[in-house]
Design an enzyme around this catalytic site. Sequence first.
Site: not given
Length: 350
Positions: A61-62
């Site tokens: 995630y990111s």
Amino acid sequence: MNYIKLGKTGLDVSRIAIGAMTYGDPKRGHPVWSLPEEESRPLIRHAIEQGINFFDTANMYSQGTSEEILGRALKDFANRDDVVIATKLRHPMRPGPNGKGLSRKAIMTEIDHSLRRLGTDYVDLYQIHRNDPDTPLEETLEALHDIVKAGKVRYLGASSMHAWEFSKALHLQKANGWARFVSMQDHYNLLAREEEREMLPLCRDEGIGTIVWSPLARGRLARPWGDAKATARSGNDPFADMLYTQLTAESDSAIIEAVGQIAERRGVTRAQVALAWLRRNPVVTAPLVGASKPSQIDDAIASLAITLSEEEVRLLETPYTPRYDFQGISDDRELQRIMARIPGFSPPSA
């Protein structure tokens, strides 16, 4: 806040979990809807203050910044022993060989990277983020067992696969005396009920707790039918375009209308109705709420006080029609082949 045991474990988790995919550096994640740290921290703090102790993220995630933001916020706002941190691995973290997957090398590498980013010396729940068709399952399961015995991980979980694959993994873990999966994170909501066929009955029989991703169908269940792409995320989410296609638009719109009717009659939000429906299934431990504002956390918590009547459940469930289920597909090539066979379906652009 209500708490429940995760599967057959002694671990107490809140009936609402926070999904931290929303939190991350926009420059390294989703530039339209990822929330930077200064906007993420008040939401994480609000969740803690409301009694939520269950937080889920993933290394991808990111590009790891979700783990970093979550870890710093939990360190500042909570006692580490009071919160349950879940993260995942499998998807690419860097280019080149060994930058993804569930090999022993990847598992041993990625758990240490996640611990560093989260700022903790152990993860409560470590989950495989889909299967890895290129690594022998036995290699993956033994490596996961080893990091549990090393004290880096307390419990193991899996996410989105075919029921037969999960059953095979559970069998191998039991046969070899390896630490078993205690949870399954899967796609389940009023617009996506295919897991009721095999996966949810399997989890119930095996004592596996389920953690639901996309419990509001990417926001579709939280607003009227015509507003499906009303938010920044829903308007820039090609994955959702694959999950919820025009092929089921007639039944989906009828379900969403029923959600709205019940919400209006009760004087509550649509999200509360959709989440209350999920809680009827005893195998559901908690939905993952990707909150971008405090009211979304409050809505999720308020849903715990709602018990739907049998007539309301009938109104919500009757319009449902079977649909293609992509969530168990871990091989991207297989996914593309399946999508190509669906009449009238055009794969979303990246």
